[in-house]
Write an enzyme that holds these catalytic residues in place. Structure first.
Site, mmCIF file in Angstrom:
data_model
loop_
_atom_site.group_PDB
_atom_site.id
_atom_site.type_symbol
_atom_site.label_atom_id
_atom_site.label_comp_id
_atom_site.label_asym_id
_atom_site.label_seq_id
_atom_site.Cartn_x
_atom_site.Cartn_y
_atom_site.Cartn_z
ATOM 1 N N TRP A 1 -19.239 13.126 -20.554
ATOM 2 C CA TRP A 1 -19.631 13.455 -19.179
ATOM 3 C C TRP A 1 -20.942 14.233 -19.172
ATOM 4 O O TRP A 1 -21.203 15.041 -20.060
ATOM 5 C CB TRP A 1 -18.541 14.276 -18.484
ATOM 6 C CG TRP A 1 -17.208 13.610 -18.407
ATOM 7 C CD1 TRP A 1 -16.047 14.031 -18.995
ATOM 8 C CD2 TRP A 1 -16.876 12.423 -17.685
ATOM 9 N NE1 TRP A 1 -15.019 13.178 -18.697
ATOM 10 C CE2 TRP A 1 -15.490 12.179 -17.891
ATOM 11 C CE3 TRP A 1 -17.601 11.525 -16.894
ATOM 12 C CZ2 TRP A 1 -14.825 11.092 -17.329
ATOM 13 C CZ3 TRP A 1 -16.932 10.439 -16.327
ATOM 14 C CH2 TRP A 1 -15.574 10.231 -16.550
ATOM 15 N N TRP B 1 2.053 1.631 -3.436
ATOM 16 C CA TRP B 1 1.092 2.242 -4.365
ATOM 17 C C TRP B 1 1.164 3.765 -4.290
ATOM 18 O O TRP B 1 1.079 4.451 -5.307
ATOM 19 C CB TRP B 1 -0.326 1.760 -4.050
ATOM 20 C CG TRP B 1 -1.371 2.346 -4.943
ATOM 21 C CD1 TRP B 1 -2.177 3.410 -4.668
ATOM 22 C CD2 TRP B 1 -1.721 1.926 -6.268
ATOM 23 N NE1 TRP B 1 -3.015 3.677 -5.736
ATOM 24 C CE2 TRP B 1 -2.756 2.780 -6.736
ATOM 25 C CE3 TRP B 1 -1.259 0.901 -7.105
ATOM 26 C CZ2 TRP B 1 -3.326 2.636 -7.992
ATOM 27 C CZ3 TRP B 1 -1.836 0.770 -8.372
ATOM 28 C CH2 TRP B 1 -2.848 1.626 -8.793
ATOM 29 N N TRP C 1 -14.543 12.706 -13.496
ATOM 30 C CA TRP C 1 -13.762 12.334 -12.316
ATOM 31 C C TRP C 1 -13.049 13.537 -11.709
ATOM 32 O O TRP C 1 -12.768 13.568 -10.501
ATOM 33 C CB TRP C 1 -12.751 11.246 -12.650
ATOM 34 C CG TRP C 1 -11.699 11.625 -13.666
ATOM 35 C CD1 TRP C 1 -11.728 11.408 -15.003
ATOM 36 C CD2 TRP C 1 -10.442 12.285 -13.407
ATOM 37 N NE1 TRP C 1 -10.587 11.894 -15.615
ATOM 38 C CE2 TRP C 1 -9.782 12.428 -14.650
ATOM 39 C CE3 TRP C 1 -9.813 12.760 -12.256
ATOM 40 C CZ2 TRP C 1 -8.530 13.043 -14.775
ATOM 41 C CZ3 TRP C 1 -8.559 13.368 -12.372
ATOM 42 C CH2 TRP C 1 -7.935 13.499 -13.613
ATOM 43 N N ASN D 1 -10.759 3.477 2.735
ATOM 44 C CA ASN D 1 -10.256 3.261 1.381
ATOM 45 C C ASN D 1 -11.230 2.498 0.494
ATOM 46 O O ASN D 1 -11.461 2.863 -0.661
ATOM 47 C CB ASN D 1 -8.919 2.527 1.437
ATOM 48 C CG ASN D 1 -8.304 2.367 0.055
ATOM 49 O OD1 ASN D 1 -7.956 3.349 -0.585
ATOM 50 N ND2 ASN D 1 -8.194 1.131 -0.413
ATOM 51 N N TRP E 1 -8.379 8.361 -8.571
ATOM 52 C CA TRP E 1 -9.592 8.691 -9.321
ATOM 53 C C TRP E 1 -9.517 8.145 -10.744
ATOM 54 O O TRP E 1 -10.496 7.611 -11.275
ATOM 55 C CB TRP E 1 -9.833 10.194 -9.322
ATOM 56 C CG TRP E 1 -10.590 10.634 -8.109
ATOM 57 C CD1 TRP E 1 -10.074 11.087 -6.920
ATOM 58 C CD2 TRP E 1 -12.011 10.620 -7.944
ATOM 59 N NE1 TRP E 1 -11.092 11.349 -6.036
ATOM 60 C CE2 TRP E 1 -12.288 11.077 -6.632
ATOM 61 C CE3 TRP E 1 -13.070 10.279 -8.770
ATOM 62 C CZ2 TRP E 1 -13.586 11.198 -6.130
ATOM 63 C CZ3 TRP E 1 -14.373 10.391 -8.286
ATOM 64 C CH2 TRP E 1 -14.623 10.844 -6.986
ATOM 65 N N GLU F 1 0.828 -1.207 0.000
ATOM 66 C CA GLU F 1 0.000 0.000 0.000
ATOM 67 C C GLU F 1 0.865 1.260 0.000
ATOM 68 O O GLU F 1 0.558 2.245 -0.673
ATOM 69 C CB GLU F 1 -0.942 -0.009 1.205
ATOM 70 C CG GLU F 1 -2.046 -1.048 1.104
ATOM 71 C CD GLU F 1 -2.896 -0.879 -0.142
ATOM 72 O OE1 GLU F 1 -3.405 0.236 -0.372
ATOM 73 O OE2 GLU F 1 -3.026 -1.851 -0.902
#
Length: 484
Positions: free
Chosen positions: A306, A278, A359, A341, A382, A275
């Site tokens: 969108w 990441w 987004w 998360n 995102w 993690e």
């Protein structure tokens, strides 16, 4: 010459332990002038929740410096101008700093170093924020990794944790230098003060306490329990890592030591390290591909059709979508400055795929409301959900908020905490209250459309609409059925 002070420029390294810029400044044997500059000219001002955190973290850092005979000098304005003013006031001829690697900051650092060097001032930068300097982890072809797993493998194989340092017991500092008053910066919210639910302890001591609590209570079952938002399995280290109140290597070291001592299984420590990896992956991607702040990593996704839906966006922000797990997450964010998360993925998927809202709207809201708002992690996560990022979730993954609630909040502890108007509903109906019989709703004191909103969009319709749009822009004609 020897008595000229060294400017120690704090940014997102608000700690004394494991701080390479501080350590190298101390090695000069010269007086040290710690300074923090609130740069109003930076390309993206920090959000409201981040300001709250910064206010507390700077107070903690100043207290730690005071204990060592120094104090934190505060200045506001452009970084270069503020540094030049301090140099003129003190005759300092060296600036030590830990570098930032986001595109705007990285370019600013280079400009500042070039300008100061031309003025005869040494400017030395170090890596005190990441495990490894961006650009150092490349694949066999010498290019940046675009897939996480090989990136992490290479990162861990090539990187060595720096020696742990505890910081100096005493810091010699020059005579009294003018400083702003932190209260005058107005970082803490007022009229109204919306931070009453912020259950955090910013600062280095708070970071070490959060790490110790996680190692004692969360790491042993981290890999599984981290997906359940009502379980205390999250490390809660993300804002501390963002503001540099703890080194990522320090957190990794402590987790690995727990595994080596037999306190947790190695698999749990490895998952925690992944993690943090990441976070590192996100930072390296942003450094190598700076356009992803405003554009899709995969250019074809910039053609997404969108929808302009102000009412839907507002309902999402305020936790009034009619989907309890989504609303619980958005209300947790508003109240605490943080969101679990797993729930972050679900609420992001809802905005992007159920509502077909860009987004970037969600990323901007998170930037303003998260205490751990980090541009690299925020943008990368995102885009991961949107399917437009590097090593992203497949375009056909559209989280079903009802199924996600039933799977990861089966007893409803999370929803009942953050959506109390549904607290008396039986588990069976909690994640889809509009399907409950009238007598069940009546007994639970729930009037759909009054006490709690009806769904603002129907799941199957929204899913089909999103799949059509995503298949069109991705160039995929196949029909997957991922019903997460």
């Amino acid at each position: 010459m020897a008595n000229k002070p060294v400017i120690l420029w704090f940014r997102r390294d608000l700690r004394l332990h494991d701080n390479p810029a501080l350590n190298h400044a101390v090695e000069t044997g010269r007086p040290i002038m710690p300074v923090f500059i609130l740069d109003d000219h930076y390309d993206r001002p920090i959000g409201a929740a981040s300001k709250w955190w910064l206010d507390k973290s700077l107070r903690a850092l100043d207290a730690a410096l005071t204990d060592r005979g120094a104090r934190l000098i505060l200045r506001r304005g452009g970084s270069l101008a503020a540094l030049q003013a301090l140099i003129a006031e003190t005759s300092a001829d060296a600036v030590f700093l830990n570098r930032l690697f986001e595109p705007g900051a990285f370019e600013q650092d280079a400009e500042i170093a070039h300008t100061l060097k031309a003025d005869g001032v040494e400017c030395r930068g170090f890596n005190g924020t990441l495990m490894c300097r961006p650009g150092a982890v490349l694949n066999g072809s010498g290019n940046p990794y675009k897939v996480f797993t090989p990136f992490l493998k290479t990162l861990l194989s090539m990187s060595e944790p720096p020696p742990h340092t505890t910081g100096p017991r005493q810091i010699e500092t020059p005579g009294r230098i003018a400083s702003d008053d932190l209260d005058d910066w107005g970082l803490h919210p007022a009229f109204p003060d919306w931070s009453g639910g912020f259950d955090w302890t910013p600062g280095e001591a708070g970071a070490l306490e959060a790490l110790s609590t996680f190692l004692a209570d969360g790491l042993a079952t981290y890999a599984k329990d981290r997906d359940f938002p009502d379980r205390p399995a999250s490390s809660r280290l993300s804002p501390h890592l963002h503001w540099g109140e703890i080194s990522p290597w320090r957190a990794i070291e402590r987790a690995c030591q727990a595994a080596e001592a037999g306190k947790v299984s190695p698999a749990e420590a490895e998952k925690f390290v992944a993690e943090i990896g990441w976070r590192e992956f996100s930072a390296h991607l942003l450094h190598q591909f700076p356009y992803i702040v405003h554009h899709a990593f995969r250019p074809e996704y910039d053609a997404m059709p969108w929808r302009d839906d102000p009412k839907g966006l507002q309902a999402w922000k305020r936790g009034r979508t009619g989907y309890p797990l989504v609303d619980a997450g958005m209300r947790q964010l508003w109240a605490t400055g943080w969101m679990h998360n797993r729930v972050r993925m679900i609420v992001a998927s809802f905005l992007i795929k159920h509502l077909l809202i860009d987004w970037r709207e969600g990323e901007a809201w998170f930037w303003d409301t998260l205490v751990d708002a980090d541009v690299a992690s925020n943008v990368q996560n995102w885009q991961w959900v949107a399917g437009s990022g590097a090593d992203a979730s497949p375009y056909f993954r559209i989280f079903n908020p009802i199924a996600q609630g039933e799977k990861f909040d089966p007893k409803g502890g999370y929803v009942r905490r953050w959506v109390p108007e549904l607290a008396r509903l039986p588990d069976r109906w909690l994640h889809a209250p509009w399907t409950a019989p009238a007598e069940v709703l009546h007994e639970a004191g729930v009037r759909m459309g009054h006490d709690y909103p009806r769904p603002i969009v129907e799941h199957e319709m929204a899913r089909a609409r999103a799949l059509d749009a995503l298949k069109a822009v991705s160039g995929r004609g196949d029909d997957h059925s991922d019903r997460d």
